[in-house]
Design an enzyme around this catalytic site. Structure first.
Site, mmCIF file in Angstrom:
data_model
loop_
_atom_site.group_PDB
_atom_site.id
_atom_site.type_symbol
_atom_site.label_atom_id
_atom_site.label_comp_id
_atom_site.label_asym_id
_atom_site.label_seq_id
_atom_site.Cartn_x
_atom_site.Cartn_y
_atom_site.Cartn_z
ATOM 1 N N VAL A 5 -150.354 88.429 13.745
ATOM 2 C CA VAL A 5 -149.730 87.378 14.552
ATOM 3 C C VAL A 5 -148.255 87.321 14.186
ATOM 4 O O VAL A 5 -147.904 86.916 13.071
ATOM 5 C CB VAL A 5 -150.380 85.999 14.317
ATOM 6 C CG1 VAL A 5 -149.690 84.936 15.183
ATOM 7 C CG2 VAL A 5 -151.872 86.041 14.613
ATOM 8 N N THR A 6 -147.392 87.751 15.094
ATOM 9 C CA THR A 6 -145.958 87.604 14.846
ATOM 10 C C THR A 6 -145.561 86.179 15.215
ATOM 11 O O THR A 6 -146.092 85.585 16.136
ATOM 12 C CB THR A 6 -145.133 88.609 15.664
ATOM 13 O OG1 THR A 6 -145.236 88.303 17.060
ATOM 14 C CG2 THR A 6 -145.598 90.032 15.413
ATOM 15 N N GLY A 7 -144.635 85.625 14.438
ATOM 16 C CA GLY A 7 -144.292 84.223 14.647
ATOM 17 C C GLY A 7 -145.399 83.288 14.220
ATOM 18 O O GLY A 7 -145.500 82.156 14.694
ATOM 19 N N ASP A 31 -143.336 86.959 9.953
ATOM 20 C CA ASP A 31 -142.376 85.924 10.325
ATOM 21 C C ASP A 31 -141.279 85.896 9.270
ATOM 22 O O ASP A 31 -141.544 86.158 8.088
ATOM 23 C CB ASP A 31 -143.068 84.555 10.397
ATOM 24 C CG ASP A 31 -142.356 83.587 11.322
ATOM 25 O OD1 ASP A 31 -141.120 83.540 11.284
ATOM 26 O OD2 ASP A 31 -143.045 82.871 12.077
ATOM 27 N N VAL A 51 -139.068 91.572 12.851
ATOM 28 C CA VAL A 51 -139.692 92.518 13.780
ATOM 29 C C VAL A 51 -138.822 92.817 14.992
ATOM 30 O O VAL A 51 -139.246 93.526 15.902
ATOM 31 C CB VAL A 51 -141.095 92.032 14.230
ATOM 32 C CG1 VAL A 51 -142.061 92.050 13.064
ATOM 33 C CG2 VAL A 51 -141.030 90.651 14.855
ATOM 34 N N TYR A 158 -133.538 82.080 27.919
ATOM 35 C CA TYR A 158 -134.948 81.971 27.526
ATOM 36 C C TYR A 158 -135.861 82.284 28.710
ATOM 37 O O TYR A 158 -136.826 83.048 28.588
ATOM 38 C CB TYR A 158 -135.232 80.566 26.996
ATOM 39 C CG TYR A 158 -136.671 80.347 26.588
ATOM 40 C CD1 TYR A 158 -137.142 80.822 25.368
ATOM 41 C CD2 TYR A 158 -137.558 79.665 27.421
ATOM 42 C CE1 TYR A 158 -138.467 80.628 24.989
ATOM 43 C CE2 TYR A 158 -138.873 79.467 27.049
ATOM 44 C CZ TYR A 158 -139.327 79.948 25.831
ATOM 45 O OH TYR A 158 -140.631 79.753 25.469
ATOM 46 N N SER A 161 -135.816 85.965 29.538
ATOM 47 C CA SER A 161 -136.493 86.782 28.521
ATOM 48 C C SER A 161 -138.005 86.687 28.647
ATOM 49 O O SER A 161 -138.722 87.686 28.471
ATOM 50 C CB SER A 161 -136.047 86.361 27.109
ATOM 51 O OG SER A 161 -136.551 85.072 26.768
ATOM 52 N N LYS A 162 -138.511 85.504 28.961
ATOM 53 C CA LYS A 162 -139.956 85.349 29.107
ATOM 54 C C LYS A 162 -140.464 86.015 30.387
ATOM 55 O O LYS A 162 -141.595 86.505 30.442
ATOM 56 C CB LYS A 162 -140.337 83.871 29.071
ATOM 57 C CG LYS A 162 -140.179 83.243 27.687
ATOM 58 C CD LYS A 162 -141.101 83.909 26.660
ATOM 59 C CE LYS A 162 -141.077 83.192 25.324
ATOM 60 N NZ LYS A 162 -142.032 83.785 24.344
ATOM 61 N N ILE A 191 -145.469 72.098 25.456
ATOM 62 C CA ILE A 191 -146.337 71.850 24.295
ATOM 63 C C ILE A 191 -145.617 70.866 23.378
ATOM 64 O O ILE A 191 -144.465 71.103 22.998
ATOM 65 C CB ILE A 191 -146.653 73.161 23.561
ATOM 66 C CG1 ILE A 191 -147.248 74.194 24.528
ATOM 67 C CG2 ILE A 191 -147.611 72.898 22.400
ATOM 68 C CD1 ILE A 191 -148.517 73.758 25.238
#
Length: 251
Positions: A5-7, A31, A51, A158, A161-162, A191
């Protein structure tokens, strides 16, 4: 079963780590931020790797897979710069900030996927999940006070990028299918933790007024969808991006 799991030190990343650990995975977190003690207790390994670099991505995958294969890769790292809890206007985005957002939100995911591919291929039900965002389909909000368009605090860098990550997810799914590796995405809406917790109160009120369920989501609700996507129950799903947004973005 092994997962990376990155982040994984962030709010959503920690919830995903907990979900995978509860499902029997040996989880490695990659991370730059050291995980909180409760998160570190869920993960079997922590890799302080950047990463966004080839070396960092390679190190993270090697630590997670060990001498064997990798079952799951979840890319959850992300950065969304704000200006006083609101979106940074397009004209105020410095090139350095633009490049940093794309490096974290897109390039790092590409690098970890590329490094993980040889470790994922030999194993049945191998899976990649990229954490995208509902704003990938919305774009940035208009100027302060605008009555048109969605209200949210994410800047154009943002959002763009997403959107790029969503496209990368579909492209990878089509290429990796021949090797039995599935690649899907989850697109959180607002969230109420992590990056969402830095939002200006006025913007947050307007945003939640656009959500049919009239509330913010939780990291656990996002993690539940990730858990489904990596499970055998989702064995015929690839190239899909599931919105977890309370109905904010209609399909």
């Amino acid at each position: 079963m092994r997962a990376l799991v990155t982040g994984g030190s962030g709010h959503i990343g920690a919830a995903i780590t907990a979900r995978l650990a509860a499902g029997g995975y040996t989880v490695a977190i990659a991370d730059l931020a050291e995980p909180a003690p409760e998160v570190a207790g869920l993960a079997d390994r922590y890799v302080a790797a950047d990463v966004t670099s080839e070396q960092g991505a390679r190190e993270a995958v090697q630590v997670a897979a060990g001498a064997g294969h990798l079952d799951v890769l979840v890319n959850c790292l992300g950065v969304s710069p704000k200006k006083n809890g609101r979106k940074r206007p397009l004209g105020e985005i410095a090139l350095e900030e633009w490049e940093r957002v794309f490096a974290v939100n897109v390039t790092a995911c590409f690098l970890t996927m590329r490094e993980a591919m040889p470790r994922l291929r030999p194993h049945a039900n191998a899976s990649i999940v990229n954490v995208v965002s509902a704003v990938a389909k919305l774009g940035a909000a208009g100027p302060d006070g605008a009555t048109y368009g969605p209200a949210h605090p994410s800047g154009a860098h943002y959002c763009a990028s997403k959107a790029a990550l969503a496209n990368l997810t579909v492209s990878a799914a089509r290429e990796l299918a021949q090797h039995g590796v599935r690649c899907n995405g989850v697109a959180p809406g607002y969230i109420g933790s992590g990056m969402g917790g830095t939002t200006d109160a006025t913007v947050e009120t307007r945003l939640l007024g656009q959500v049919p369920l009239s509330r913010s989501g939780t990291a656990d609700e996002v993690a539940a969808v990730v858990g489904f996507l990596v499970s055998p129950d989702a064995s015929y799903l690839t190239g899909e991006i599931i919105d977890v947004d309370g109905g904010w973005v209609p399909d």
